[in-house]
Design a protein around this motif. Structure first.
Motif, PDB file in Angstrom:
ATOM      1  N   THR A 114       0.834  -1.211   0.000  1.00 24.74           N
ATOM      2  CA  THR A 114       0.000   0.000   0.000  1.00 24.74           C
ATOM      3  C   THR A 114       0.867   1.259   0.000  1.00 24.74           C
ATOM      4  O   THR A 114       0.608   2.206  -0.746  1.00 24.74           O
ATOM      5  N   TYR A 118       1.127   4.117  -2.932  1.00 24.21           N
ATOM      6  CA  TYR A 118       0.890   5.534  -2.611  1.00 24.21           C
ATOM      7  C   TYR A 118       2.070   6.392  -3.071  1.00 24.21           C
ATOM      8  O   TYR A 118       1.880   7.435  -3.701  1.00 24.21           O
ATOM      9  N   ARG A 119       3.273   5.938  -2.774  1.00 23.84           N
ATOM     10  CA  ARG A 119       4.469   6.702  -3.165  1.00 23.84           C
ATOM     11  C   ARG A 119       4.601   6.791  -4.686  1.00 23.84           C
ATOM     12  O   ARG A 119       4.999   7.816  -5.235  1.00 23.84           O
ATOM     13  N   ARG A 121       2.112   6.798  -6.809  1.00 26.75           N
ATOM     14  CA  ARG A 121       1.097   7.748  -7.287  1.00 26.75           C
ATOM     15  C   ARG A 121       1.486   9.197  -6.980  1.00 26.75           C
ATOM     16  O   ARG A 121       1.137  10.104  -7.724  1.00 26.75           O
ATOM     17  N   SER A 122       2.195   9.384  -5.874  1.00 29.86           N
ATOM     18  CA  SER A 122       2.572  10.737  -5.441  1.00 29.86           C
ATOM     19  C   SER A 122       3.672  11.353  -6.299  1.00 29.86           C
ATOM     20  O   SER A 122       3.861  12.558  -6.290  1.00 29.86           O
TER      21      SER A 122
END
Length: 123
Positions: A114, A118-119, A121-122
């Protein structure tokens, strides 16, 4: 022990992936179950044993695991074995979730995946 682990890993992978049962059959051929009904000399209820008492541990483990994987691969009992979907994790697990949708072997792999998503996508 190494031959058993090779057979066992391939058999578990086949069951987890829904692949052909050849690896399970190879495990059963190498460690054929010796089924018998036991009551532990009258001390308990009748139940099945897949190996005789006093056998070497590796033989007992191979016979018992081979029989269990054969049953699971055929859908009896209704048990789902999964393969962890986390990158770099080679573990398997028994999926006892209500809808059999578990994807990871544990919280550590789920969290790592997860956070990595997230990283990504960031960026």
């Amino acid at each position: 022990m190494a031959p058993l682990l090779r057979h066992l890993r391939a058999a578990v992978a086949a069951v987890a992936d829904g692949a052909p049962s050849d690896p399970v059959n190879r495990l059963l051929a190498a460690y054929p179950p010796r089924l018998h009904v036991s009551t532990h000399e009258g001390a308990g209820l009748a139940h099945l044993h897949y190996a005789r008492d006093g056998e070497p541990g590796v033989s007992w483990l191979g016979r018992s695991c081979g029989a269990a994987l054969a049953h699971i691969g055929c859908g009896v009992p209704e048990v789902t074995i999964g393969r962890c979907q986390a990158a770099g994790c080679a573990r398997f697990f028994v999926d006892q979730s209500r809808n059999r949708s578990r994807r990871f072997c544990g919280n550590k792999c789920a969290s790592r995946t997860t956070v990595a998503a997230y990283r990504a996508r960031s960026r």
